[in-house]
Motif scaffolding. Structure first.
Motif, mmCIF file in Angstrom:
data_model
loop_
_atom_site.group_PDB
_atom_site.id
_atom_site.type_symbol
_atom_site.label_atom_id
_atom_site.label_comp_id
_atom_site.label_asym_id
_atom_site.label_seq_id
_atom_site.Cartn_x
_atom_site.Cartn_y
_atom_site.Cartn_z
ATOM 1 N N VAL A 46 0.846 -1.197 0.000
ATOM 2 C CA VAL A 46 0.000 0.000 0.000
ATOM 3 C C VAL A 46 0.878 1.242 0.000
ATOM 4 N N LEU A 47 0.376 2.270 -0.638
ATOM 5 C CA LEU A 47 1.108 3.531 -0.706
ATOM 6 C C LEU A 47 0.397 4.520 0.219
ATOM 7 N N LEU A 48 1.125 5.016 1.216
ATOM 8 C CA LEU A 48 0.543 5.939 2.186
ATOM 9 C C LEU A 48 1.219 7.291 2.029
ATOM 10 N N ASP A 49 0.579 8.333 2.568
ATOM 11 C CA ASP A 49 1.301 9.610 2.575
ATOM 12 C C ASP A 49 0.797 10.537 3.676
ATOM 13 N N ASP A 50 1.561 11.618 3.891
ATOM 14 C CA ASP A 50 1.192 12.713 4.783
ATOM 15 C C ASP A 50 1.877 13.947 4.199
ATOM 16 N N LEU A 55 5.030 6.966 1.476
ATOM 17 C CA LEU A 55 5.748 5.834 2.061
ATOM 18 C C LEU A 55 5.098 4.559 1.549
ATOM 19 N N MET A 56 5.923 3.646 1.008
ATOM 20 C CA MET A 56 5.370 2.357 0.579
ATOM 21 C C MET A 56 5.458 1.404 1.771
ATOM 22 N N VAL A 57 4.371 0.668 2.005
ATOM 23 C CA VAL A 57 4.345 -0.263 3.128
ATOM 24 C C VAL A 57 4.008 -1.659 2.616
ATOM 25 N N SER A 106 9.658 6.400 -5.961
ATOM 26 C CA SER A 106 10.899 6.963 -5.409
ATOM 27 C C SER A 106 10.779 7.132 -3.890
ATOM 28 N N SER A 107 9.627 6.705 -3.337
ATOM 29 C CA SER A 107 9.401 6.925 -1.906
ATOM 30 C C SER A 107 10.098 5.873 -1.051
ATOM 31 N N PRO A 108 10.385 6.200 0.220
ATOM 32 C CA PRO A 108 10.965 5.200 1.124
ATOM 33 C C PRO A 108 9.971 4.051 1.367
ATOM 34 N N CYS A 109 10.487 2.960 1.952
ATOM 35 C CA CYS A 109 9.637 1.785 2.137
ATOM 36 C C CYS A 109 9.834 1.200 3.532
ATOM 37 N N VAL A 144 16.839 -3.447 -0.045
ATOM 38 C CA VAL A 144 18.082 -2.923 0.536
ATOM 39 C C VAL A 144 17.921 -1.549 1.179
ATOM 40 N N LYS A 145 17.058 -0.704 0.587
ATOM 41 C CA LYS A 145 16.906 0.648 1.149
ATOM 42 C C LYS A 145 15.696 0.737 2.081
#
Length: 469
Positions: A46-50, A55-57, A106-109, A144-145
């Motif tokens: 799921v792709l979340l944001d604020d 942020l990908m979860v 390109s978002s963090p995960c 990895v990231k």
């Protein structure tokens, strides 16, 4: 809206996904999606944001994503990315679903670390009906990231009780107490604030159980409620019923088009619907409340007619069960207003789960339990509280089983066509057998209802008028 059966033999993962995995040095095997695959190795992305960004979860489908735990971990108040934005992103890459590949955005995960307990993992390919199987070592390469943490709630720990509720149920009282400040709590212990049943609804219920009730009686009741009278007349005049000539009065609508049973149940559904207003908040991907109710009632009407005559339950009452099947949703919004938004946000990030798990996890009660309880409180027929209570249990064969079985079948048939929300559950043979229906006959009923989709939507839109505030 109608989905074509997928021939997965001819499906392949979209080229953008193949290229991306190739670039990451990740090998995979294509697997057709089917309900028997283990939920703990199926990765939900799921792709979340604020305001900080997206942020990908990633977490296993055997778990519920708990937004409060995620907030404690990240210090961020995240919620699902708006559907339009997600759709734009997927369309850009020609994808139909979000694959669990952090490099895609390109978002963090952030991922649930229990995912790596599996030898192999199954992720969305981006093509409907097709998954990609990836070994654990290869899957780690994609992460990895990403950061690992624990934020999922195993579904196996959420107890869904299907026992019938009697009296003010302990679960309701407990849930209300857990969520209310002491100041209000005393008041709620004596009474959960449920609106009284409207006069019109009370009169209709009396007529429903009166074996001598006539067309004149129901006409009289409907005519004393101008909004209801207008609705019954416009209902009968709608193209869905294609009645010959002009409908001039409530009596005309009942005698010529709708019939006593349908009007009495339709009027009751309308009167109850007006008792609780539609909540302003709702999950992003939800089918509008009344649209879902009308579709379900129309499918149940067709299924009831298709059942063997000797086993057929009372048609008007099965129709009403369809109309009211999701009534507990309105009630949750009414009883738990501050927490209803929390439920909506959790439903958005857990599309793989039936809403009962989310509600049980957050409140300790589900809309089915509270809806069934209200039906009892309002002295509605037992068939209705049974229909609401056990509508998600395809194995239910207790008293009045035909009612919850029909709701279960109708909602699953519609879900397979993209109406409603939550997972697409299979329809067991035993459920069809109990109702004396074949799979083909059931599909034929839905096809017929969906052919009239535009007309049904028009009917459903009539219900919005009282709620437009």
């Amino acid at each position: 809206m109608t989905e074509v059966a997928l021939d997965t033999a001819t499906l392949h993962a979209p080229s953008v996904i193949r290229l991306l995995l190739d670039k990451l040095g990740v090998s995979f095997r294509e697997v057709p999606e089917h309900p028997g695959l283990p939920a703990n190795s199926r990765v939900q992305a799921v792709l979340l944001d604020d305001e900080i960004g997206a942020l990908m979860v990633l977490f296993p489908q055997s778990q519920l994503l708990d937004l409060k735990r995620l907030e404690e971990l990240t210090g961020r108040k995240l919620k699902a990315v708006p559907l339009e934005r997600l759709k734009q992103m997927l369309d850009k890459h020609h994808l139909k679903a979000l694959p669990a590949i952090p490099a895609l955005t390109s978002s963090p995960c952030q991922y649930e670390k229990s995912l790596l307990d599996n030898e192999t993992l199954l992720i969305q390919s981006g093509e409907a009906g097709l998954l990609l199987e990836i070994g654990r070592t290869a899957f780690k390469k994609m992460l990895v990231k990403a950061s690992a943490s624990t934020f999922g709630q195993p579904i196996s720990d959420i107890r869904l009780s299907f026992d019938q509720l009697d009296g003010p149920p302990k679960e309701v009282i407990r849930a209300v107490q857990a969520f209310t400040a002491r100041r209000i709590q005393q008041r709620l212990e004596q009474t959960i604030e449920i609106p009284p049943l409207a006069d019109t609804a009370q009169k209709i219920i009396k007529l429903r159980v009166d074996p001598n009730a006539s067309i004149d009686d129901i006409t009289g009741v409907v005519e004393t409620d101008p909004a209801l009278a207008a609705q019954v007349v416009s209902w009968a005049a709608s193209p869905y019923y294609a009645s010959p000539g002009k409908i001039r009065s409530v009596e005309d609508a009942i005698v010529r088009v709708l019939g006593f049973d349908l009007v009495i149940n339709l009027a009751l559904g309308l009167a109850l619907g007006k008792t609780l207003s539609l909540p302003k908040d709702h999950p992003q991907q939800a089918t509008p409340y009344w649209q879902q109710s009308i579709y379900t009632a129309a499918v149940i009407e067709g299924l009831t007619r298709a059942m063997p005559r000797a086993e057929r339950p009372e048609a008007g009452l099965t129709y009403l069960a369809g109309l009211l099947h999701n009534f507990g949703y309105l009630l949750l919004a009414h009883v738990f207003p501050p927490h209803f938004s929390l439920i909506c946000r959790h439903l958005e990030v857990n599309p793989h789960l039936c809403h009962s798990y989310v509600e049980q996890h957050l409140l300790g009660i589900s809309r089915e339990q509270i809806g069934a309880w209200l039906m009892k409180l309002w002295d509605m027929p037992d068939e209705l509280s049974t229909a609401l209570r056990f509508q998600h249990d395809p194995t239910y064969d207790g008293e009045y089983a035909a009612f919850p079985n029909l709701v279960c079948l109708a909602t699953r048939l519609l879900r397979a066509r993209g109406i409603g929300s939550g997972p697409k559950d299979e329809i067991p043979d035993a459920l069809l057998e109990r109702l004396g229906l074949t799979r083909d006959k059931a599909e034929e009923v839905v096809n017929k209802v969906l052919e009239a989709e535009a007309l049904l939507r028009e009917l459903a839109s009539q219900f919005h008028a009282p709620h437009s505030h």
